[in-house]
Structure formats: C-alpha cells, structure tokens
Design a protein around this motif. Structure first.
Motif, PDB file in Angstrom:
ATOM      1  N   PHE A 109       0.823  -1.203   0.000  1.00  0.00           N
ATOM      2  CA  PHE A 109       0.000   0.000   0.000  1.00  0.00           C
ATOM      3  C   PHE A 109       0.860   1.258   0.000  1.00  0.00           C
ATOM      4  O   PHE A 109       0.650   2.170  -0.795  1.00  0.00           O
ATOM      5  CB  PHE A 109      -0.932  -0.007   1.215  1.00  0.00           C
ATOM      6  CG  PHE A 109      -1.663   1.278   1.414  1.00  0.00           C
ATOM      7  CD1 PHE A 109      -2.748   1.605   0.625  1.00  0.00           C
ATOM      8  CD2 PHE A 109      -1.248   2.178   2.387  1.00  0.00           C
ATOM      9  CE1 PHE A 109      -3.415   2.804   0.808  1.00  0.00           C
ATOM     10  CE2 PHE A 109      -1.911   3.374   2.582  1.00  0.00           C
ATOM     11  CZ  PHE A 109      -3.003   3.684   1.782  1.00  0.00           C
ATOM     12  N   PHE A 110       1.847   1.321   0.891  1.00  0.00           N
ATOM     13  CA  PHE A 110       2.676   2.520   0.980  1.00  0.00           C
ATOM     14  C   PHE A 110       3.560   2.697  -0.258  1.00  0.00           C
ATOM     15  O   PHE A 110       3.841   3.824  -0.661  1.00  0.00           O
ATOM     16  CB  PHE A 110       3.512   2.514   2.253  1.00  0.00           C
ATOM     17  CG  PHE A 110       2.716   2.793   3.485  1.00  0.00           C
ATOM     18  CD1 PHE A 110       2.022   3.979   3.630  1.00  0.00           C
ATOM     19  CD2 PHE A 110       2.629   1.863   4.500  1.00  0.00           C
ATOM     20  CE1 PHE A 110       1.271   4.256   4.753  1.00  0.00           C
ATOM     21  CE2 PHE A 110       1.885   2.116   5.639  1.00  0.00           C
ATOM     22  CZ  PHE A 110       1.201   3.313   5.761  1.00  0.00           C
ATOM     23  N   MET A 111       3.994   1.606  -0.853  1.00  0.00           N
ATOM     24  CA  MET A 111       4.801   1.736  -2.067  1.00  0.00           C
ATOM     25  C   MET A 111       3.969   2.246  -3.240  1.00  0.00           C
ATOM     26  O   MET A 111       4.443   3.032  -4.054  1.00  0.00           O
ATOM     27  CB  MET A 111       5.432   0.393  -2.426  1.00  0.00           C
ATOM     28  CG  MET A 111       6.597   0.024  -1.541  1.00  0.00           C
ATOM     29  SD  MET A 111       7.282  -1.579  -1.933  1.00  0.00           S
ATOM     30  CE  MET A 111       7.781  -1.354  -3.614  1.00  0.00           C
ATOM     31  N   LEU A 112       2.723   1.831  -3.323  1.00  0.00           N
ATOM     32  CA  LEU A 112       1.886   2.251  -4.441  1.00  0.00           C
ATOM     33  C   LEU A 112       1.326   3.654  -4.276  1.00  0.00           C
ATOM     34  O   LEU A 112       1.034   4.332  -5.251  1.00  0.00           O
ATOM     35  CB  LEU A 112       0.740   1.251  -4.644  1.00  0.00           C
ATOM     36  CG  LEU A 112       1.156  -0.128  -5.148  1.00  0.00           C
ATOM     37  CD1 LEU A 112      -0.053  -1.049  -5.210  1.00  0.00           C
ATOM     38  CD2 LEU A 112       1.818  -0.037  -6.508  1.00  0.00           C
ATOM     39  N   THR A 113       1.168   4.113  -3.052  1.00  0.00           N
ATOM     40  CA  THR A 113       0.600   5.443  -2.838  1.00  0.00           C
ATOM     41  C   THR A 113       1.655   6.528  -2.703  1.00  0.00           C
ATOM     42  O   THR A 113       1.313   7.709  -2.694  1.00  0.00           O
ATOM     43  CB  THR A 113      -0.285   5.459  -1.577  1.00  0.00           C
ATOM     44  OG1 THR A 113       0.505   5.058  -0.446  1.00  0.00           O
ATOM     45  CG2 THR A 113      -1.481   4.539  -1.745  1.00  0.00           C
ATOM     46  N   SER A 114       2.905   6.160  -2.615  1.00  0.00           N
ATOM     47  CA  SER A 114       3.968   7.156  -2.503  1.00  0.00           C
ATOM     48  C   SER A 114       4.301   7.732  -3.863  1.00  0.00           C
ATOM     49  O   SER A 114       4.158   7.079  -4.891  1.00  0.00           O
ATOM     50  CB  SER A 114       5.236   6.536  -1.913  1.00  0.00           C
ATOM     51  OG  SER A 114       4.992   6.059  -0.622  1.00  0.00           O
ATOM     52  N   THR A 115       4.722   8.972  -3.845  1.00  0.00           N
ATOM     53  CA  THR A 115       5.204   9.585  -5.076  1.00  0.00           C
ATOM     54  C   THR A 115       6.703   9.778  -4.950  1.00  0.00           C
ATOM     55  O   THR A 115       7.206  10.219  -3.918  1.00  0.00           O
ATOM     56  CB  THR A 115       4.536  10.950  -5.314  1.00  0.00           C
ATOM     57  OG1 THR A 115       4.767  11.774  -4.181  1.00  0.00           O
ATOM     58  CG2 THR A 115       3.048  10.797  -5.540  1.00  0.00           C
TER      59      THR A 115
END
Length: 128
Positions: A25-31
């Motif tokens: 989740f955090f990898m996909l939502t980070s920019t």
C-alpha cells in the motif's frame, strides 16, 4: 478434576500478510519525485561600483513575463537574451522584479530557465 486447556500457538502467517499488504500500500501510494536545488546567493554590502553594461530587467508576474517592458514567453527567454549577451564583454546583469502574486514555484521555474544561459549575473528583487 480440572481440565487442562492446551494453549494454541499463534500463527505468524496472518501478521506477515498484513505487513506485506501495508508495504504494498505505501509503495503504491507514494510519489517519487526528484527535488532540484536552485542556488541563491544572499546580497552583501556593495562597494557602490557601477557596471559599464546596462542591466536587463525581467518583470515576473503570475501569468506574464516581460523583458525590458516587452512581453516574452519563458521558453523563448534564451533567444531573447542573446542580443543582450552579445553586447557585453563580461557578465550581463539581469534584475528580476517580482510582483506580489508570484509563487515560489514560478520563481524557481524562471531561475532554472535562466541558469541554463551562461554569462548572466542575476539579482532578484523583493516582491512589490
């Protein structure tokens, strides 16, 4: 007689699944953006010496950019400054005057564009 309840071992599988889901989740939502730096020098005490070359005035507004009173596009600024650079023997003084509504991003975009042109001495004035 008392019954002895045997304790069941906790399964770590569900905990590992939750950790991997959070990581995903955090990898996909980070920019992931690249931050650039624009070098600015603080003004110091001057000696009062004047340059033999007349400065070029850039007026930066939120929606416009003018070079010596003539409206210019930021992408064509290098071509507009070439005639002024050819008249100078040393560095060409460029004075950037900001208007009150100019954002920091707009100023940064201008400074990044100007820094690609060699032979300029840039001074940024406070917003009016």
């Amino acid at each position: 007689m008392r019954k002895h309840h045997r304790r069941r071992r906790l399964s770590m599988t569900s905990l590992i699944d939750v950790i991997f889901l959070l990581l995903l989740f955090f990898m996909l939502t980070s920019t992931f953006t690249k931050f650039a730096e624009v070098e600015l020098a603080a003004g110091g005490g001057g000696t009062g010496a004047t340059s033999a070359t007349a400065p070029v005035f850039l007026r930066l507004e939120m929606d416009r950019l003018s070079l010596n009173g003539t409206q210019r596009d930021m992408t064509a600024l290098a071509d507009a400054l070439k005639p002024h650079l050819s008249r100078t023997a040393g560095e060409l003084p460029v004075v950037v005057a900001l208007q009150a509504d100019v954002t920091a991003q707009r100023l940064t975009d201008l400074l990044v564009t100007i820094r690609t042109i060699p032979g300029l001495n840039i001074t940024v004035l406070e917003a009016t």
